[in-house]
Design an enzyme around this catalytic site. Sequence first.
Site, PDB file in Angstrom:
ATOM      1  N   HIS A 116      38.805  -7.636  57.121  1.00 25.83           N
ATOM      2  CA  HIS A 116      37.761  -8.481  57.708  1.00 25.83           C
ATOM      3  C   HIS A 116      37.715  -9.866  57.072  1.00 25.83           C
ATOM      4  CE1 HIS A 116      35.598  -4.594  59.151  1.00 25.83           C
ATOM      5  NE2 HIS A 116      36.618  -4.931  59.925  1.00 25.83           N
ATOM      6  N   GLY A 134      33.042   4.391  50.285  1.00 19.06           N
ATOM      7  CA  GLY A 134      31.988   3.398  50.490  1.00 19.06           C
ATOM      8  C   GLY A 134      31.968   2.756  51.851  1.00 19.06           C
TER       9      GLY A 134
HETATM   10  N1  APR Z   1      29.014   4.124  46.215  1.00 23.46           N
HETATM   11  C1  APR Z   1      29.707   4.530  47.312  1.00 23.46           C
HETATM   12  N2  APR Z   1      29.260   4.389  48.585  1.00 23.46           N
HETATM   13  C2  APR Z   1      28.046   3.826  48.718  1.00 23.46           C
HETATM   14  C3  APR Z   1      27.261   3.377  47.635  1.00 23.46           C
HETATM   15  C4  APR Z   1      27.805   3.540  46.335  1.00 23.46           C
HETATM   16  N3  APR Z   1      27.131   3.154  45.240  1.00 23.46           N
HETATM   17  N4  APR Z   1      26.102   2.856  48.135  1.00 23.46           N
HETATM   18  C5  APR Z   1      26.172   2.971  49.477  1.00 23.46           C
HETATM   19  N5  APR Z   1      27.333   3.557  49.832  1.00 23.46           N
HETATM   20  C6  APR Z   1      27.833   3.896  51.164  1.00 23.46           C
HETATM   21  C7  APR Z   1      26.762   4.114  52.206  1.00 23.46           C
HETATM   22  O1  APR Z   1      26.319   5.470  52.168  1.00 23.46           O
HETATM   23  C8  APR Z   1      27.526   3.797  53.485  1.00 23.46           C
HETATM   24  O2  APR Z   1      28.220   4.941  53.983  1.00 23.46           O
HETATM   25  O3  APR Z   1      28.571   2.779  51.616  1.00 23.46           O
HETATM   26  C9  APR Z   1      28.570   2.766  53.037  1.00 23.46           C
HETATM   27  C10 APR Z   1      28.221   1.355  53.478  1.00 23.46           C
HETATM   28  O4  APR Z   1      28.289   1.323  54.879  1.00 23.46           O
HETATM   29  P1  APR Z   1      28.070  -0.081  55.598  1.00 23.46           P
HETATM   30  O5  APR Z   1      26.893  -0.759  54.985  1.00 23.46           O
HETATM   31  O6  APR Z   1      28.117   0.194  57.066  1.00 23.46           O
HETATM   32  O7  APR Z   1      29.362  -0.932  55.167  1.00 23.46           O
HETATM   33  P2  APR Z   1      30.817  -0.857  55.786  1.00 23.46           P
HETATM   34  O8  APR Z   1      31.136   0.543  56.245  1.00 23.46           O
HETATM   35  O9  APR Z   1      31.724  -1.477  54.797  1.00 23.46           O
HETATM   36  O10 APR Z   1      30.682  -1.819  57.074  1.00 23.46           O
HETATM   37  C11 APR Z   1      31.884  -2.072  57.783  1.00 23.46           C
HETATM   38  O11 APR Z   1      30.693  -3.694  59.100  1.00 23.46           O
HETATM   39  O12 APR Z   1      29.236  -5.432  59.199  1.00 23.46           O
HETATM   40  C12 APR Z   1      30.554  -5.103  59.220  1.00 23.46           C
HETATM   41  O13 APR Z   1      32.308  -6.484  58.594  1.00 23.46           O
HETATM   42  C13 APR Z   1      31.262  -5.733  58.060  1.00 23.46           C
HETATM   43  O14 APR Z   1      33.098  -4.840  56.789  1.00 23.46           O
HETATM   44  C14 APR Z   1      31.803  -4.545  57.287  1.00 23.46           C
HETATM   45  C15 APR Z   1      31.852  -3.468  58.328  1.00 23.46           C
END
Ligand code: APR
Length: 240
Positions: A110, A176
């Site tokens: 991204h 994550g």
């Molecule tokens: N350790 C591991 N995982 C964690 C922690 C932690 N300390 N804290 C939160 N999480 C997990 C949450 O449970 C969730 O499943 O990380 C995940 C975060 O999910 P999102 O906030 O949706 O982030 P992500 O999956 O990276 O989003 C994907 O969405 O907005 C777009 O481009 C943006 O790259 C991003 C994409």
Amino acid sequence: MGSLGRRKKIVVFSGAGMSAESGLKTFRDSDGLWENYNVMEVATPEAWEANPEMVLEFYNKRREQVIDAQPNEAHIAIAKLEDKFEVEVITQNIDNLHERAGSSKVAHLHGELLKSRSTAPPYDVFDISGSELNMGDVCPRGFQLRPHVVWFGEAVPMLEVAQEIVATADIFIVVGTSLNVYPAASLVYCATDSAKKYLIDPKDVKVGQIKRLRVIKEKAGKGVSSLVEELMAEDRDIVF
Ligand code: APR
């Protein structure tokens, strides 16, 4: 006769949860970025057309936080895997914490917060010195620079390459990510049936039927470091 073996290949697929313990907000957790910002106003091409200053400010704030943040023990553990395995990291994150922890092969699906891109073809990419990118910052050809980030509705250029990398994994570690955003999330189905797979997340993540998947319901800091310890202790790291 030298061994004909090769080092086992580990592919890591990380999301915002990987950097949560470095103090960087995720997107969809409570108090996440998308709770405090309207994604349509800061992370789409239409937002850039309508109000580029607001978009630049959103990323300037996040860039400042990334510069002040430190890689956490999960980033460091993944970098350590390179002592024993061939490792490739594919991340949805636009921070540079994997690189700063020492990972040598990182693909950003991204984009990258610390880079800018010309708004006119051939869309050259530049490092951003400092934490700010503002209106009036132009490329050598005189075109306004934008964050080198993939916005909603834009193509994910690295996707095919990333899918091929995942297909080469002997071990695939997903950490994550809520697997909410496609096409990135489709990577989780690109590993071979024979690859050993791990999914590390403190919450339950909806994922389809996947062979040889082990779910580790922990935060990245604890979950990744204990998995890495286990993998580093395994005796077989060469595949014949
Ligand atoms: N350790 C591991 N995982 C964690 C922690 C932690 N300390 N804290 C939160 N999480 C997990 C949450 O449970 C969730 O499943 O990380 C995940 C975060 O999910 P999102 O906030 O949706 O982030 P992500 O999956 O990276 O989003 C994907 O969405 O907005 C777009 O481009 C943006 O790259 C991003 C994409």
